[in-house]
Design a protein around this motif. Structure first.
Motif, PDB file in Angstrom:
ATOM      1  N   SER A   5       0.837  -1.200   0.000  1.00 39.52           N
ATOM      2  CA  SER A   5       0.000   0.000   0.000  1.00 39.52           C
ATOM      3  C   SER A   5       0.870   1.248   0.000  1.00 39.52           C
ATOM      4  N   ASP A   6       0.268   2.337  -0.429  1.00 40.76           N
ATOM      5  CA  ASP A   6       0.879   3.646  -0.191  1.00 40.76           C
ATOM      6  C   ASP A   6      -0.203   4.600   0.273  1.00 40.76           C
ATOM      7  N   ALA A   7       0.206   5.660   0.952  1.00 44.04           N
ATOM      8  CA  ALA A   7      -0.751   6.587   1.559  1.00 44.04           C
ATOM      9  C   ALA A   7      -0.264   8.010   1.402  1.00 44.04           C
ATOM     10  N   MET A   8      -1.217   8.902   1.259  1.00 43.60           N
ATOM     11  CA  MET A   8      -0.899  10.324   1.148  1.00 43.60           C
ATOM     12  C   MET A   8      -1.789  11.099   2.100  1.00 43.60           C
ATOM     13  N   ALA A   9      -1.190  12.091   2.775  1.00 38.00           N
ATOM     14  CA  ALA A   9      -1.930  13.007   3.637  1.00 38.00           C
ATOM     15  C   ALA A   9      -1.593  14.431   3.212  1.00 38.00           C
ATOM     16  N   VAL A  10      -2.616  15.243   3.028  1.00 33.35           N
ATOM     17  CA  VAL A  10      -2.433  16.620   2.567  1.00 33.35           C
ATOM     18  C   VAL A  10      -3.222  17.546   3.471  1.00 33.35           C
ATOM     19  N   GLN A  11      -2.541  18.515   4.050  1.00 34.09           N
ATOM     20  CA  GLN A  11      -3.217  19.551   4.825  1.00 34.09           C
ATOM     21  C   GLN A  11      -3.113  20.860   4.067  1.00 34.09           C
ATOM     22  N   ASP A  38      -6.863  15.994   3.870  1.00 31.18           N
ATOM     23  CA  ASP A  38      -7.352  14.938   2.990  1.00 31.18           C
ATOM     24  C   ASP A  38      -6.413  13.740   3.072  1.00 31.18           C
ATOM     25  N   LEU A  39      -7.006  12.553   3.114  1.00 30.78           N
ATOM     26  CA  LEU A  39      -6.240  11.311   3.175  1.00 30.78           C
ATOM     27  C   LEU A  39      -6.526  10.479   1.933  1.00 30.78           C
ATOM     28  N   SER A  74     -11.689  12.794   4.311  1.00 39.70           N
ATOM     29  CA  SER A  74     -11.212  13.990   5.005  1.00 39.70           C
ATOM     30  C   SER A  74     -11.344  13.835   6.517  1.00 39.70           C
ATOM     31  N   ASP A  75     -11.635  12.619   6.957  1.00 39.87           N
ATOM     32  CA  ASP A  75     -11.779  12.319   8.389  1.00 39.87           C
ATOM     33  C   ASP A  75     -10.548  11.538   8.840  1.00 39.87           C
ATOM     34  N   THR A  76      -9.882  12.025   9.869  1.00 39.13           N
ATOM     35  CA  THR A  76      -8.637  11.402  10.323  1.00 39.13           C
ATOM     36  C   THR A  76      -8.822  10.499  11.543  1.00 39.13           C
ATOM     37  N   SER A  77     -10.051  10.209  11.925  1.00 43.08           N
ATOM     38  CA  SER A  77     -10.279   9.396  13.116  1.00 43.08           C
ATOM     39  C   SER A  77      -9.808   7.955  12.900  1.00 43.08           C
ATOM     40  N   ASP A  78      -9.500   7.259  13.994  1.00 39.58           N
ATOM     41  CA  ASP A  78      -9.043   5.867  13.907  1.00 39.58           C
ATOM     42  C   ASP A  78     -10.100   4.995  13.231  1.00 39.58           C
ATOM     43  N   ARG A  79     -11.359   5.230  13.548  1.00 42.69           N
ATOM     44  CA  ARG A  79     -12.426   4.430  12.955  1.00 42.69           C
ATOM     45  C   ARG A  79     -12.451   4.589  11.434  1.00 42.69           C
ATOM     46  N   SER A  85      -7.226  11.150  -4.166  1.00 39.60           N
ATOM     47  CA  SER A  85      -8.408  10.421  -4.614  1.00 39.60           C
ATOM     48  C   SER A  85      -8.173   9.461  -5.773  1.00 39.60           C
ATOM     49  N   GLY A  86      -6.948   9.313  -6.230  1.00 42.54           N
ATOM     50  CA  GLY A  86      -6.709   8.413  -7.348  1.00 42.54           C
ATOM     51  C   GLY A  86      -5.271   7.958  -7.415  1.00 42.54           C
ATOM     52  N   PRO A  87      -4.989   6.981  -8.273  1.00 44.15           N
ATOM     53  CA  PRO A  87      -3.630   6.482  -8.420  1.00 44.15           C
ATOM     54  C   PRO A  87      -2.759   7.464  -9.184  1.00 44.15           C
ATOM     55  N   PRO A  88      -1.455   7.262  -9.201  1.00 42.25           N
ATOM     56  CA  PRO A  88      -0.558   8.179  -9.919  1.00 42.25           C
ATOM     57  C   PRO A  88      -0.784   8.114 -11.426  1.00 42.25           C
TER      58      PRO A  88
END
Length: 449
Positions: A25-31, A54-55, A71-76, A341-344
């Motif tokens: 997996s890969d992940a991106m976080a943008v503030q 945004d995640l 856009s929700d960063t909660s653990d759930r 929201s999408g792949p590279p």
């Protein structure tokens, strides 16, 4: 949030994906923070401020992939994102070209400060942005012949980006931008004409004065008063520096690995062939300081690199991410761009076309009769053949002299032929992400009267 917080968020996403059954997996976080203030007729018209995180999570199950965002960063939510993404991937078709970069391909060291992507100057207040917008509007309104100012805007933005992969990459950066724009209208009734000016910079201290931008917008609008259709026929066309980058943009789009892999590119059989005049270079440099397209790594954790897309007129290669490179049997050029929201997908960073030695005035003098294009609307570009047709407006040139404003005409030609015949001026703005001077193209078809 701090960069450390964003890094922790991406690691939480990757851990959740692994627990949900993802192979990779890969992940991106943008503030992001953005502020804009619009004024009209000397009063505040609209003010807007937005902030958020945004995640994005991309997971792989074998050779199947899926992407989810929130856009929700909660653990759930993080856990639900991972579960949903893995379930989606299991239902997706196999993609033999998908997958993360191998650990040895990932960048491990970079100097983010050398790129100067972040201005440490405090965020401007809404009053400061309004003052800039008001100054631009007043300057435009002060130009004789301007009937109204449609909109004047001051804006600021800040964006923190963090990317992480399950194969070991983790990195991020912060970028800022500050902008002023103004749209002026001249004339009345059916004789109204509109034009604009604006500037956007990473560092606030580099921004052009608001009054200068407003005055330029007003003068451009007034210069279009009395526009009429030009004659129909074969003429030289000079693309003003404000619009010339669109020609190079069509070349870059055709050299995009995704289009080439689909067979939807008029450049697909021209690798190693001349596509620009002899001696001209088109260089991509993602490491130019204080430039919007600069970045130390791409959307897959690979090092960005300076390269000649066209060298001495010859096309040297495609613009590739990992997937398009695998489809074409080539290595990635470090050009993967992505959002949450999408792949590279492949995208170009900063590019610069060699400038010529002649000024725009020199080219106008030497072109004889034709059209100086200052704005364009619409676009009909055949991606397979390069057939080109666009609506245009500008100033008619007669015997090397600017004569009268022009609108409601169409310019047409063949992109492969047009690009092989361009003559560059020396007027490119070097701070832009696309540095392209005015370009003269002889022998285009104009449809007017």
């Amino acid at each position: 949030m701090t960069p450390s917080d964003l890094s922790t968020l991406t690691q939480r996403l990757i851990a959740a994906a692994r627990n949900a059954g993802a192979d990779a997996s890969d992940a991106m976080a943008v503030q992001g923070t953005s502020v804009s203030v619009d004024v009209r007729a000397g009063a505040l018209e609209h003010a807007e401020r937005s902030e958020g995180v945004d995640l994005g999570l991309r997971v792989f199950v074998g050779q199947k992939q899926a992407n989810v965002s929130s856009s929700d960063t909660s653990d759930r939510t993080v856990e639900e994102m991972a579960t949903r993404a893995v379930a989606m991937a299991r239902e997706a078709p196999d993609d033999p070209h998908s997958g993360l970069a191998d650990p040895e391909q990932l960048i491990t060291d970079w100097d983010i400060d050398a790129l100067e992507l972040y201005d440490p100057t405090p965020e401007p207040s809404a009053d400061t942005l309004q003052d800039d917008a008001m100054a631009a509007e007043a300057a435009a309104q002060g130009v004789n012949g301007v009937s109204q100012v449609q909109q004047s805007t001051g804006a600021y933005g800040s964006r923190q980006v963090w990317l992480a992969t399950s194969t070991g990459f983790s990195g991020g950066y912060t970028r800022t931008d500050r902008a002023i724009s103004c749209v002026a209208i001249s004339g009345t009734g059916t004789g109204m004409e509109r034009d604009y000016s604006g500037d956007s910079r990473i560092f606030q201290s580099d921004l052009r004065p608001a009054a200068e931008l407003g005055r330029e917008a007003g003068e451009r609008a007034v210069a279009r008063v009395g526009a009429r259709k030009p004659p129909t026929g074969q003429f030289s066309v000079l693309f003003d520096e404000r619009v010339s980058s669109t020609l190079i943009g069509h070349l870059l789009a055709a050299a995009n690995g995704s289009a080439v892999a689909r067979g939807a590119s008029w450049l697909r059989d021209l690798l190693g062939e001349a596509v620009l005049p002899d001696g001209l270079n088109l260089v991509e440099d993602p490491h130019r300081p204080r430039t919007g397209g600069s970045r130390p790594f791409d959307g897959e954790g690979l090092a960005t690199q300076r390269r000649n897309i066209v060298e001495n007129g010859v096309l040297t290669g495609w613009t590739l991410d990992l997937a398009s490179g695998r489809k074409l049997g080539m290595a990635s050029t470090g050009n993967a761009a992505r959002g949450t929201s999408g792949p590279p997908s492949p995208s170009n960073w900063n590019v610069a076309l060699d400038q010529g030695t002649a000024s725009q005035a020199d080219l106008i003098r030497d072109m004889g009769t034709g059209l100086l294009v200052t704005s364009m609307i619409g676009s009909t570009i055949n991606p397979n053949t390069g057939d080109y047709s666009r609506g245009a407006a500008g100033i008619w040139v007669e015997n090397g002299e600017l004569t009268y404003p022009v609108n409601e005409c169409t310019i047409a030609g063949s992109l492969p032929e047009m690009l092989r015949r361009i003559f560059p001026a020396n007027d490119a703005r070097t701070h832009l992400s696309r540095v392209v001077p005015s370009l003269l193209v002889p022998g285009m078809t104009l449809a007017g009267n």
